[in-house]
Design a protein around this motif. Structure first.
Motif, mmCIF file in Angstrom:
data_model
loop_
_atom_site.group_PDB
_atom_site.id
_atom_site.type_symbol
_atom_site.label_atom_id
_atom_site.label_comp_id
_atom_site.label_asym_id
_atom_site.label_seq_id
_atom_site.Cartn_x
_atom_site.Cartn_y
_atom_site.Cartn_z
ATOM 1 N N GLY A 85 -79.030 -16.792 45.298
ATOM 2 C CA GLY A 85 -77.858 -17.279 44.570
ATOM 3 C C GLY A 85 -76.537 -16.663 44.979
ATOM 4 N N THR A 86 -76.512 -15.945 46.099
ATOM 5 C CA THR A 86 -75.266 -15.303 46.520
ATOM 6 C C THR A 86 -74.914 -15.703 47.948
ATOM 7 O OG1 THR A 86 -76.283 -13.317 47.463
ATOM 8 C CG2 THR A 86 -75.839 -13.304 45.088
ATOM 9 N N ALA A 87 -73.707 -15.348 48.354
ATOM 10 C CA ALA A 87 -73.270 -15.613 49.722
ATOM 11 C C ALA A 87 -73.940 -14.619 50.679
ATOM 12 C CB ALA A 87 -71.753 -15.470 49.819
ATOM 13 N N PRO A 88 -74.062 -14.987 51.932
ATOM 14 C CA PRO A 88 -74.604 -14.036 52.911
ATOM 15 C C PRO A 88 -73.738 -12.787 52.980
ATOM 16 C CG PRO A 88 -74.562 -16.255 53.812
ATOM 17 C CD PRO A 88 -73.777 -16.301 52.534
ATOM 18 N N LYS A 89 -74.381 -11.691 53.407
ATOM 19 C CA LYS A 89 -73.700 -10.407 53.538
ATOM 20 C C LYS A 89 -74.010 -9.847 54.922
ATOM 21 C CE LYS A 89 -74.572 -5.662 52.088
ATOM 22 N NZ LYS A 89 -75.462 -4.824 51.255
ATOM 23 N N LEU A 90 -72.997 -9.338 55.604
ATOM 24 C CA LEU A 90 -73.198 -8.743 56.923
ATOM 25 C C LEU A 90 -74.084 -7.514 56.800
ATOM 26 C CD1 LEU A 90 -72.403 -8.671 59.963
ATOM 27 C CD2 LEU A 90 -70.489 -7.197 59.285
ATOM 28 N N LEU A 91 -75.187 -7.503 57.572
ATOM 29 C CA LEU A 91 -76.160 -6.426 57.466
ATOM 30 C C LEU A 91 -76.201 -5.549 58.722
ATOM 31 C CD1 LEU A 91 -78.530 -5.466 55.571
ATOM 32 C CD2 LEU A 91 -80.034 -6.861 57.008
#
Lengths: 110, 118
Positions: free
Chosen positions: A42-48
């Motif tokens: 349910g969230t936006a992608p995050k740079l990992l």
């Protein structure tokens, strides 16, 4: 059909180590840096991870990346329940002249 | 703090156009590219293209050329994505993301849902 190939799912028990692969070609992974994104439900992608193995500030060192030829891998050690998410690899493709993503891998922590 | 604030959900009829906005704050707007990435329900990420806010130059994925337009307004630090000739397959979440010319996107908006339905 994604240009980069990832397994659709992966799983591991808490505390274990799991690896997610990303397979490409000489026009993308073989010649350009690989990026990994984490997308919690349910969230936006995050740079990992960027440049194969560099972690942005705030990303724990349990996450590591590597590359060999035209494939890349994301390893997560000491699995935690909060790691349950979708993981996507990405790279620039010289032939397509654009960004390409893997289809994503859904990680389950058993 | 650095953030990208996207416009609200849209419902459109097939054949119509939609324009989604992405307002940047917390950094110099012209220092970073803005990418648009879309995601169908339960599916993966699909790169649509990027705009260089400094020059207004754009690069679109081949699949979307002729059907999307990215523009920017430097006075309001806002980038726009317009998608024309909407069809049911365009019922997706659209994300804007800050980055460079490549796949490195370090800040993402929360997404804008567009529903295409007759």
């Amino acid at each position: 059909q994604s240009v980069l190939t990832q397994p659709p799912s992966a799983s591991g028990a808490p505390g274990q180590r799991v690896t997610i692969s990303c397979s490409g070609s000489s026009s993308n992974i073989g010649n350009n840096p690989v990026i990994w994104y984490q997308q919690l439900p349910g969230t936006a992608p995050k740079l990992l991870m960027y440049n194969y193995s560099q972690r942005p500030s705030g990303v724990p060192d349990r996450f590591s990346g590597s590359k060999s030829g035209t494939s890349a891998s994301l390893a997560i050690s000491g699995l935690q329940s909060e790691d349950e998410a979708d993981y996507f690899c990405a790279a620039w493709d010289d032939s397509l002249d654009g960004v390409v993503f893997g289809g994503g891998t859904k990680l389950s922590v058993l | 703090q650095v953030q990208l604030v996207q416009s609200g959900a849209e419902v459109k009829k097939p054949g119509a156009s939609v324009k989604v906005s992405c307002e940047a704050s917390g950094y110099r707007f012209t220092d970073y590219y803005i990418h648009w990435v879309r995601q169908a329900p339960g599916q993966g990420l699909e790169w649509m293209g990027f705009i260089n806010p400094s020059r207004g130059s754009t690069s679109y994925a081949q699949k979307f050329k002729g059907r999307i337009t990215m523009t920017r307004d430097t006075s309001t630090s806002t980038v726009y994505l317009e998608v024309s000739s909407l069809r049911s397959e365009d019922t997706v979440m659209y994300y804007c993301a800050r980055g460079n010319w490549g796949p490195h996107m370090d800040v993402w908006g929360k997404g804008t849902t567009v529903t295409v339905s007759s």
